[in-house]
Design an enzyme around this catalytic site. Structure first.
Site, PDB file in Angstrom:
ATOM      1  N   LYS A 169       4.297  -8.760  33.190  1.00  0.00           N
ATOM      2  CA  LYS A 169       5.680  -9.047  32.740  1.00  0.00           C
ATOM      3  C   LYS A 169       6.444  -7.793  32.448  1.00  0.00           C
ATOM      4  O   LYS A 169       7.912  -7.482  32.789  1.00  0.00           O
ATOM      5  CB  LYS A 169       5.849  -9.784  31.800  1.00  0.00           C
ATOM      6  CG  LYS A 169       5.269 -11.722  31.819  1.00  0.00           C
ATOM      7  CD  LYS A 169       5.557 -12.062  30.671  1.00  0.00           C
ATOM      8  CE  LYS A 169       6.034 -11.588  29.088  1.00  0.00           C
ATOM      9  NZ  LYS A 169       6.161 -12.616  28.124  1.00  0.00           N
ATOM     10  N   ARG A 185       4.955 -15.851  36.635  1.00  0.00           N
ATOM     11  CA  ARG A 185       5.844 -16.678  37.988  1.00  0.00           C
ATOM     12  C   ARG A 185       6.921 -16.261  37.263  1.00  0.00           C
ATOM     13  O   ARG A 185       6.996 -14.844  36.721  1.00  0.00           O
ATOM     14  CB  ARG A 185       6.356 -18.448  36.729  1.00  0.00           C
ATOM     15  CG  ARG A 185       5.289 -19.326  36.731  1.00  0.00           C
ATOM     16  CD  ARG A 185       6.087 -20.577  37.069  1.00  0.00           C
ATOM     17  NE  ARG A 185       5.331 -21.484  36.999  1.00  0.00           N
ATOM     18  CZ  ARG A 185       4.487 -22.520  35.798  1.00  0.00           C
ATOM     19  NH1 ARG A 185       5.756 -22.459  34.728  1.00  0.00           N
ATOM     20  NH2 ARG A 185       3.728 -23.093  35.987  1.00  0.00           N
ATOM     21  N   GLU A 200      -3.060 -15.160  38.035  1.00  0.00           N
ATOM     22  CA  GLU A 200      -2.611 -15.398  39.133  1.00  0.00           C
ATOM     23  C   GLU A 200      -0.609 -15.037  39.220  1.00  0.00           C
ATOM     24  O   GLU A 200      -0.380 -15.180  38.092  1.00  0.00           O
ATOM     25  CB  GLU A 200      -2.955 -17.365  39.027  1.00  0.00           C
ATOM     26  CG  GLU A 200      -1.941 -17.852  40.294  1.00  0.00           C
ATOM     27  CD  GLU A 200      -2.037 -19.622  40.170  1.00  0.00           C
ATOM     28  OE1 GLU A 200      -2.639 -20.318  41.132  1.00  0.00           O
ATOM     29  OE2 GLU A 200      -1.438 -20.142  38.989  1.00  0.00           O
ATOM     30  N   ILE A 244       9.178 -31.351  36.995  1.00  0.00           N
ATOM     31  CA  ILE A 244       9.038 -33.182  36.668  1.00  0.00           C
ATOM     32  C   ILE A 244       8.103 -33.342  37.021  1.00  0.00           C
ATOM     33  O   ILE A 244       7.073 -34.228  36.588  1.00  0.00           O
ATOM     34  CB  ILE A 244      10.274 -33.168  37.367  1.00  0.00           C
ATOM     35  CG1 ILE A 244      11.607 -32.368  37.212  1.00  0.00           C
ATOM     36  CG2 ILE A 244      10.480 -34.934  38.118  1.00  0.00           C
ATOM     37  CD1 ILE A 244      12.200 -33.288  36.525  1.00  0.00           C
ATOM     38  N   HIS A 285       4.800 -32.175  36.869  1.00  0.00           N
ATOM     39  CA  HIS A 285       3.988 -31.767  35.859  1.00  0.00           C
ATOM     40  C   HIS A 285       3.502 -32.626  34.780  1.00  0.00           C
ATOM     41  O   HIS A 285       2.879 -32.670  34.719  1.00  0.00           O
ATOM     42  CB  HIS A 285       3.711 -30.152  35.125  1.00  0.00           C
ATOM     43  CG  HIS A 285       2.823 -30.358  34.325  1.00  0.00           C
ATOM     44  ND1 HIS A 285       1.514 -30.274  34.751  1.00  0.00           N
ATOM     45  CD2 HIS A 285       3.045 -30.025  32.952  1.00  0.00           C
ATOM     46  CE1 HIS A 285       1.473 -29.869  33.320  1.00  0.00           C
ATOM     47  NE2 HIS A 285       1.976 -29.500  32.511  1.00  0.00           N
TER      48      HIS A 285
END
EC number: 2.7.6.5
Length: 168
Positions: A21, A77, A139, A153, A155
């Protein structure tokens, strides 16, 4: 494994998420200093909760002694504003020397039936620990803000309907 063993097991994954990060957020900062468009809007990360690890291991028939083969215990992400930014970020990640890309899945070119779109990379990240170097799988999902909205949404719908989303 008891709670203490799980905590010990997850320590390197937490370290990998925090290190990556910082590194990836640093890219955005460099673009800001140059007064240039950053392909990275923001970066988030997490370590999968133990209950989710156990559920996925059960679902995928992964024995507990092979849990380290699970590719998404550590996850990041990278959010982008534009679809073109995803390709740029992907190429940037492939060029890095501090980890090795070991797998990729392009759910943008081949989106899921649900409409889910995202680009997934799995990297082998070398950590420096007090016991020496340890390699962990991480990942990295790259998607636009709009793709993330739909993924959130989707999920929720899958969770609410246990994967059997009604046609309506």
């Amino acid at each position: 494994m008891d709670d203490k063993q799980w905590e010990r097991f997850l320590v390197p994954y937490r370290q990998a998420v925090e290190e990556l990060k910082v590194k990836l957020k640093g890219i955005r900062t460099l673009y800001e200093y140059e007064d240039d468009h950053s392909p990275i809007e923001f970066v988030t990360g997490r370590v999968k909760p133990v209950a989710s690890i156990l559920e996925k291991a059960r679902r995928k028939s992964i024995p507990l002694h092979e849990i380290e083969t699970m590719q998404d215990i550590a996850g990041l992400r990278i959010m982008c504003q534009f679809v073109d930014d995803i390709q740029f970020v992907k190429e940037m990640l492939f060029a890095r020397k501090d980890f090795t890309v070991v797998d990729q899945r392009d759910y943008i070119a081949e989106h899921k039936e649900s409409g889910y779109r995202s680009y997934h990379l799995v990297v082998m990240y070398p950590l420096q620990t007090i016991s020496g170097e340890k390699h962990v799988l991480v990942e990295i999902q790259i998607r636009t803000l709009a793709m993330n909205f739909w993924a959130t949404i989707e999920h929720s719908l899958n969770y609410k309907y246990s994967g059997n989303i009604p046609e309506k």
